[in-house]
Write a protein that holds these residues in place. Sequence first.
Motif, short mmCIF file in Angstrom:
data_model
loop_
_atom_site.label_atom_id
_atom_site.label_comp_id
_atom_site.label_asym_id
_atom_site.label_seq_id
_atom_site.Cartn_x
_atom_site.Cartn_y
_atom_site.Cartn_z
N CYS A 15 0.82 -1.21 0.00
CA CYS A 15 0.00 0.00 0.00
C CYS A 15 0.86 1.26 0.00
O CYS A 15 0.36 2.35 -0.28
N ALA B 255 -13.46 -6.08 -0.28
CA ALA B 255 -12.50 -5.27 0.46
C ALA B 255 -11.21 -6.05 0.71
O ALA B 255 -10.10 -5.50 0.57
N ASP C 168 -8.45 1.51 0.91
CA ASP C 168 -9.61 2.33 1.24
C ASP C 168 -10.86 1.66 0.67
O ASP C 168 -11.21 1.83 -0.51
N ALA C 169 -11.54 0.85 1.50
CA ALA C 169 -12.67 0.07 1.03
C ALA C 169 -13.78 0.94 0.45
O ALA C 169 -14.48 0.53 -0.49
N SER C 170 -13.92 2.15 0.97
CA SER C 170 -14.99 3.02 0.48
C SER C 170 -14.73 3.51 -0.94
O SER C 170 -15.65 3.93 -1.65
N GLN C 171 -13.47 3.46 -1.36
CA GLN C 171 -13.11 3.93 -2.69
C GLN C 171 -13.06 2.81 -3.74
O GLN C 171 -13.17 3.09 -4.93
N VAL C 172 -12.90 1.57 -3.29
CA VAL C 172 -12.69 0.46 -4.22
C VAL C 172 -13.86 0.31 -5.19
O VAL C 172 -13.68 0.23 -6.42
N SER C 173 -15.08 0.30 -4.66
CA SER C 173 -16.25 0.10 -5.51
C SER C 173 -16.40 1.24 -6.51
O SER C 173 -16.69 1.01 -7.69
N THR D 250 -14.06 -11.19 0.75
CA THR D 250 -14.85 -10.01 0.41
C THR D 250 -14.12 -9.16 -0.61
O THR D 250 -12.90 -9.30 -0.82
N GLY E 143 -9.29 -6.27 -2.50
CA GLY E 143 -8.67 -4.98 -2.79
C GLY E 143 -7.40 -4.77 -1.99
O GLY E 143 -6.40 -4.28 -2.51
N GLU E 144 -7.43 -5.18 -0.73
CA GLU E 144 -6.25 -5.03 0.13
C GLU E 144 -5.07 -5.85 -0.38
O GLU E 144 -3.91 -5.48 -0.16
#
Length: 325
Positions: free
Chosen positions: A230, A286, A296-301, A284, A289-290
């Motif tokens: 990251c 999230a 930033d899980a809120s930004q992935v989607s 998941t 994505g990690e």
Amino acid sequence: MTIASVVEVVSTTTADPACRFDQWEDQVKRTCGTLQVLGDRDRFDGGCIMTCSLGDVRVSMISADPHTVIRQEHVASREGGHVYVAAPLQGSTKLSQDGTDVTVETGDVVAFDSSRPYTLCMPERFQMVAVRAPHRSLGLTPQSTQAVTASPWNGKTGVGALAVHTFAALGAHLLELEAAAIEPLGVTINGLITTLFAERLRSAAVDPLAARRLLMLRICSFAKEHLGDCGLSPATLARRYNISLRYLQVLFAEQGTSPAKWIRDERLARLRADLTEPRYDHLTVAALGERWGLVDASQVSRLFRMKYGVTPRDFRRMRNEAVAA
């Protein structure tokens, strides 16, 4: 679990002899895009293509009777084009691209760019391993690949020999590989292609343009190996290669992108590849994505939808529906 279930094998040898060339033509076009396929329909006895995607890299083991494939026009794509690195394992191959005509002997390696016109002629029964990599993952453009195309590497010495042996072993044992090997193998093969191209560009590094392309290859290769960190950022890349952030931005601008966008797009491409894999269904979005530095899980989607037009969850759902249909 082996990757045999994700290897596509298509053969025309069991088809009606009168239809074999037509079926082969359809398969070549489906695999490689819009091409003209020429050959002796009456003497064409058959062909087989075994194909598997290893992340961004696609590997094909091809064997067939003599024929010729021609791309007559430049091809543009929203995602960019591809570079092929081919190693004839049996029979010679004649390649024409960018005003150069070369004969590639058995055991040598050659590259060509699928976004520009080319002719590939196999005058005898042949077997070939062809590895396809996207321009973006190599940090190249169709224009910048002209320094490496239609100029074979000697498959008996140096990095050319390493490439031939690696490609041949990969093609021969593709069906035996474990599914867990897909990602690391893709990175390894991408790195081998980078090494081939870097060797060729290094010999021309006195040319400022060639030097910049060589630096881009190295930067992109390093970045692809560290996408899961990251902390990977344009600033860290600039520090690692002892260049200014401004110069890094200039290098990527020559490829029509920016370092931040390139890193983000590569991470999203890895996430998308994971979402196509049933073995990751227990994780998941999230968590996936990690794996690739998208913390930033809120930004992935939102980022995924901007890139691919659907959310990650909808993409996974549509994949499951397509499998069940």
